[in-house]
Design a protein around this motif. Structure first.
Motif, PDB file in Angstrom:
ATOM      1  N   THR A 153       0.843  -1.197   0.000  1.00  0.00           N
ATOM      2  CA  THR A 153       0.000   0.000   0.000  1.00  0.00           C
ATOM      3  C   THR A 153       0.880   1.250   0.000  1.00  0.00           C
ATOM      4  OG1 THR A 153      -0.106   0.051   2.412  1.00  0.00           O
ATOM      5  CG2 THR A 153      -1.828  -1.171   1.259  1.00  0.00           C
ATOM      6  N   VAL A 154       0.291   2.365  -0.405  1.00  0.00           N
ATOM      7  CA  VAL A 154       0.982   3.653  -0.316  1.00  0.00           C
ATOM      8  C   VAL A 154       1.175   3.980   1.163  1.00  0.00           C
ATOM      9  CG1 VAL A 154       0.718   6.134  -0.716  1.00  0.00           C
ATOM     10  CG2 VAL A 154       0.130   4.498  -2.520  1.00  0.00           C
ATOM     11  N   PRO A 155       2.346   4.434   1.575  1.00  0.00           N
ATOM     12  CA  PRO A 155       2.599   4.706   2.997  1.00  0.00           C
ATOM     13  C   PRO A 155       1.563   5.656   3.601  1.00  0.00           C
ATOM     14  CG  PRO A 155       4.648   4.801   1.761  1.00  0.00           C
ATOM     15  CD  PRO A 155       3.554   4.660   0.748  1.00  0.00           C
ATOM     16  N   GLY A 156       0.980   5.227   4.711  1.00  0.00           N
ATOM     17  CA  GLY A 156       0.043   6.064   5.450  1.00  0.00           C
ATOM     18  C   GLY A 156      -1.391   6.029   4.982  1.00  0.00           C
ATOM     19  N   VAL A 157      -1.690   5.314   3.887  1.00  0.00           N
ATOM     20  CA  VAL A 157      -3.047   5.389   3.347  1.00  0.00           C
ATOM     21  C   VAL A 157      -4.045   4.628   4.215  1.00  0.00           C
ATOM     22  CG1 VAL A 157      -2.928   3.358   1.827  1.00  0.00           C
ATOM     23  CG2 VAL A 157      -4.363   5.314   1.203  1.00  0.00           C
ATOM     24  N   ARG A 158      -3.625   3.545   4.841  1.00  0.00           N
ATOM     25  CA  ARG A 158      -4.558   2.782   5.669  1.00  0.00           C
ATOM     26  C   ARG A 158      -5.038   3.615   6.862  1.00  0.00           C
ATOM     27  NH1 ARG A 158      -5.113  -2.643   5.582  1.00  0.00           N
ATOM     28  NH2 ARG A 158      -3.101  -2.806   4.515  1.00  0.00           N
TER      29      ARG A 158
END
Length: 279
Positions: A153-158
């Motif tokens: 995932t893109v860092p921080g998206v969750r």
């Protein structure tokens, strides 16, 4: 002597025969025609309505707040999943094998965010040749194979998704099957359920705004109440064409290439929830 038929007749009283202390004032009130000017009535103080009689306003109106967004439309590649380095590597390999040499960096600059049909048109326009019919199938097979072991995932998206209270959906230029596969592999599927849409085989891909209109229609939300989260020039152009606010993530794209008509740029996913709440 005046009679009751005269216009300004007044019956004499005992007070009228006495010295009138207001005579000078009465004389000053007479116009050139001898008619008295009316006294100006004193202004009565305005009575304030009681609390019970005043209209009741909602807390949002009393605070002066504006109605915000109802739906957040996320792009997939480069916004939710960090797939573009993998995808551009596969694309570079297949194009070079076919005879059109492009590095992964060149593929990212040329084809980022576009649909496969748009990619096919660009390649044909530059080379004068049509890509093989099985090119997309081979691309999907190699791409999914690498996704299973490498996709992140893109860092921080969750954490950002957990903090955004709006309704959410995904609108991608890729196929719906690819979007489903990537959301399942990365564990982001619970944030969207079945609310994800792919332009491939359905409508024109980005930079055309069709996929965003389709997503808003399927979700039952007016385009003016939608916020698009994009990371590519083609995606920002599509959001502008749809008349939607766009929040452009400057992950792998230079800031000067992203020019949303409404919205703003941001460089870290942890900033997105506050941007959506304050706009």
């Amino acid at each position: 002597m005046r009679t009751p038929r005269d216009r300004h007749f007044r019956w004499p009283t005992s007070r009228s025969r006495q010295a009138d202390p207001f005579a000078a004032r009465s004389a000053s009130r007479r116009s050139a025609w001898g008619r008295p000017r009316p006294f100006a009535r004193p202004r009565q103080p305005r009575r304030r309505a009681s609390a019970a009689s005043r209209p009741r306003l909602s807390s949002a109106v009393r605070a002066g707040s504006r109605v915000g967004f109802e739906l957040a439309i996320f792009d997939n590649d480069g916004v939710l999943i960090d797939s573009e380095p993998i995808g551009c590597g596969v694309l570079s390999f297949l194009l070079s094998e076919w005879g059109y040499r492009r590095t992964p960096e060149q593929c990212l600059a040329d084809f980022q965010g576009t649909s496969f049909s748009h990619l096919r048109e660009l390649v044909q326009g530059r080379t004068g040749r049509r890509l093989p019919d099985d090119f997309h199938t081979r691309y999907q097979e190699l791409l999914f194979s690498r996704f299973r072991s490498e996709l992140q995932t893109v860092p921080g998206v969750r954490a950002a998704l957990e903090r955004i209270p709006l309704r959410k959906c995904v609108a991608s230029s890729a196929s719906r099957s690819k979007v489903r596969f990537t959301l399942d592999v990365t564990g982001l599927a619970p944030f969207f359920g079945e609310d994800f849409y792919g332009a491939h085989g359905l409508c024109r891909g980005k930079p055309a705004p069709d996929i965003f209109f389709h997503a808003a229609e399927q979700m039952g939300v007016d385009p003016s109440r939608c916020a698009v989260i994009e990371d590519s020039r083609a995606g920002v152009e599509a959001a502008n064409g749809a008349g939607m606010a766009c929040f452009a993530y400057c992950g792998r794209t230079r800031r000067e290439q992203l020019k949303p008509d409404r919205g703003s740029l941001f460089d870290a996913m942890d900033k997105l929830p506050a941007l959506l709440a304050s706009t």
